[in-house]
Write a protein that holds these residues in place. Structure first.
Motif, PDB file in Angstrom:
ATOM      1  N   UNK A  15       0.786  -1.219   0.000  1.00  0.00           N
ATOM      2  CA  UNK A  15       0.000   0.000   0.000  1.00  0.00           C
ATOM      3  C   UNK A  15       0.817   1.267   0.000  1.00  0.00           C
ATOM      4  N   UNK A  16       2.116   1.127   0.191  1.00  0.00           N
ATOM      5  CA  UNK A  16       2.995   2.290   0.249  1.00  0.00           C
ATOM      6  C   UNK A  16       3.391   2.811  -1.121  1.00  0.00           C
ATOM      7  N   UNK A  17       4.252   3.824  -1.108  1.00  0.00           N
ATOM      8  CA  UNK A  17       4.663   4.498  -2.350  1.00  0.00           C
ATOM      9  C   UNK A  17       6.167   4.693  -2.375  1.00  0.00           C
ATOM     10  N   UNK A  18       6.681   4.768  -3.586  1.00  0.00           N
ATOM     11  CA  UNK A  18       8.066   5.127  -3.842  1.00  0.00           C
ATOM     12  C   UNK A  18       8.121   5.952  -5.119  1.00  0.00           C
ATOM     13  N   UNK A  19       9.157   6.761  -5.245  1.00  0.00           N
ATOM     14  CA  UNK A  19       9.410   7.438  -6.509  1.00  0.00           C
ATOM     15  C   UNK A  19      10.810   7.086  -6.989  1.00  0.00           C
ATOM     16  N   UNK A  20      10.859   6.467  -8.143  1.00  0.00           N
ATOM     17  CA  UNK A  20      12.133   6.106  -8.757  1.00  0.00           C
ATOM     18  C   UNK A  20      12.575   7.211  -9.707  1.00  0.00           C
ATOM     19  N   UNK A  68       0.968   3.225 -11.170  1.00  0.00           N
ATOM     20  CA  UNK A  68       2.276   3.824 -11.459  1.00  0.00           C
ATOM     21  C   UNK A  68       2.098   4.976 -12.438  1.00  0.00           C
ATOM     22  N   UNK A  69       2.948   5.998 -12.293  1.00  0.00           N
ATOM     23  CA  UNK A  69       2.908   7.146 -13.201  1.00  0.00           C
ATOM     24  C   UNK A  69       4.319   7.509 -13.635  1.00  0.00           C
ATOM     25  N   UNK A  70       4.518   7.619 -14.931  1.00  0.00           N
ATOM     26  CA  UNK A  70       5.816   8.011 -15.478  1.00  0.00           C
ATOM     27  C   UNK A  70       5.774   9.485 -15.858  1.00  0.00           C
ATOM     28  N   UNK A  71       6.886  10.174 -15.644  1.00  0.00           N
ATOM     29  CA  UNK A  71       6.962  11.590 -15.985  1.00  0.00           C
ATOM     30  C   UNK A  71       8.398  11.956 -16.309  1.00  0.00           C
ATOM     31  N   UNK A  72       8.582  13.142 -16.863  1.00  0.00           N
ATOM     32  CA  UNK A  72       9.923  13.581 -17.245  1.00  0.00           C
ATOM     33  C   UNK A  72      10.125  15.023 -16.816  1.00  0.00           C
ATOM     34  N   UNK A  73      11.344  15.318 -16.384  1.00  0.00           N
ATOM     35  CA  UNK A  73      11.793  16.682 -16.118  1.00  0.00           C
ATOM     36  C   UNK A  73      12.914  16.951 -17.111  1.00  0.00           C
ATOM     37  N   UNK A  74      12.586  17.651 -18.188  1.00  0.00           N
ATOM     38  CA  UNK A  74      13.571  17.872 -19.248  1.00  0.00           C
ATOM     39  C   UNK A  74      14.778  18.663 -18.750  1.00  0.00           C
ATOM     40  N   UNK A  75      14.526  19.636 -17.884  1.00  0.00           N
ATOM     41  CA  UNK A  75      15.619  20.469 -17.384  1.00  0.00           C
ATOM     42  C   UNK A  75      16.634  19.651 -16.592  1.00  0.00           C
ATOM     43  N   UNK A  76      16.151  18.602 -15.926  1.00  0.00           N
ATOM     44  CA  UNK A  76      17.031  17.750 -15.125  1.00  0.00           C
ATOM     45  C   UNK A  76      17.457  16.499 -15.890  1.00  0.00           C
ATOM     46  N   UNK A  77      16.990  16.354 -17.131  1.00  0.00           N
ATOM     47  CA  UNK A  77      17.339  15.173 -17.929  1.00  0.00           C
ATOM     48  C   UNK A  77      17.025  13.893 -17.159  1.00  0.00           C
ATOM     49  N   UNK A  78      15.857  13.899 -16.542  1.00  0.00           N
ATOM     50  CA  UNK A  78      15.481  12.832 -15.599  1.00  0.00           C
ATOM     51  C   UNK A  78      14.065  12.353 -15.897  1.00  0.00           C
ATOM     52  N   UNK A  79      13.893  11.044 -15.834  1.00  0.00           N
ATOM     53  CA  UNK A  79      12.575  10.428 -15.920  1.00  0.00           C
ATOM     54  C   UNK A  79      12.253   9.801 -14.573  1.00  0.00           C
ATOM     55  N   UNK A  80      11.020   9.988 -14.145  1.00  0.00           N
ATOM     56  CA  UNK A  80      10.576   9.468 -12.855  1.00  0.00           C
ATOM     57  C   UNK A  80       9.525   8.382 -13.059  1.00  0.00           C
ATOM     58  N   UNK A  81       9.448   7.500 -12.090  1.00  0.00           N
ATOM     59  CA  UNK A  81       8.358   6.529 -12.031  1.00  0.00           C
ATOM     60  C   UNK A  81       7.803   6.551 -10.616  1.00  0.00           C
ATOM     61  N   UNK A  82       6.584   7.074 -10.488  1.00  0.00           N
ATOM     62  CA  UNK A  82       5.903   7.107  -9.192  1.00  0.00           C
ATOM     63  C   UNK A  82       5.169   5.792  -8.998  1.00  0.00           C
ATOM     64  N   UNK A  83       5.477   5.114  -7.913  1.00  0.00           N
ATOM     65  CA  UNK A  83       4.874   3.826  -7.608  1.00  0.00           C
ATOM     66  C   UNK A  83       3.935   3.995  -6.417  1.00  0.00           C
ATOM     67  N   UNK A  84       2.662   3.828  -6.632  1.00  0.00           N
ATOM     68  CA  UNK A  84       1.656   3.928  -5.573  1.00  0.00           C
ATOM     69  C   UNK A  84       0.942   2.591  -5.386  1.00  0.00           C
ATOM     70  N   UNK A  85       0.289   2.456  -4.244  1.00  0.00           N
ATOM     71  CA  UNK A  85      -0.486   1.246  -3.941  1.00  0.00           C
ATOM     72  C   UNK A  85       0.330  -0.007  -4.212  1.00  0.00           C
ATOM     73  N   UNK A  86       1.537  -0.022  -3.695  1.00  0.00           N
ATOM     74  CA  UNK A  86       2.452  -1.123  -3.991  1.00  0.00           C
ATOM     75  C   UNK A  86       1.968  -2.438  -3.399  1.00  0.00           C
TER      76      UNK A  86
END
Length: 129
Positions: A15-20, A68-86
């Protein structure tokens, strides 16, 4: 040096969350497509999500859709993956991957494992009470 570095994994209760995070260095993610894969012990590495940086289109495997939700921060050259309801079945090593745009005609999302050129070292996600 061209690198992808994942971070953000850890031990979390059901049930927890993480952000990769997946940080690219040595190359820009612009016009690329970045995928998140995971591999559980004894199982194949599977693509669970990806994002096309140029148009923002995304893909989610049925097993993670809505959680799960994927997103990008172009300025940081970074892609994230938000993991919810694990769930315990989300336990795996999570990898990000990208394409080499000098050798690949088109960065495709989703893509097969063999279709990606650059890989990170992986980050462990463990879901357990």
């Amino acid at each position: 040096q061209l690198r992808l570095v994942e971070s953000g994994g850890g031990l979390v209760q059901p049930g927890g969350s993480l952000r990769l995070s997946c940080v690219a260095s040595g190359f820009t993610l612009d016009y690329n497509a970045v995928g998140w894969f995971r591999q559980a012990p004894g199982k194949e590495r599977e693509e669970i999500s990806c994002i096309s940086i140029s148009d923002g289109s995304t893909y989610y495997a049925d097993s993670v859709k809505g959680r799960f939700t994927i997103s990008v921060d172009n300025a940081k050259n970074t892609v994230y993956l938000q993991l919810n309801s694990l769930k315990p079945e989300d336990t795996a090593v999570y990898y990000c991957a990208a394409h080499d745009l000098f050798t690949t005609a088109q960065a495709v999302c989703p893509n097969t494992r063999a279709g990606y050129d650059f890989w990170g070292q992986g980050t462990q996600v463990t879901v357990s009470s």
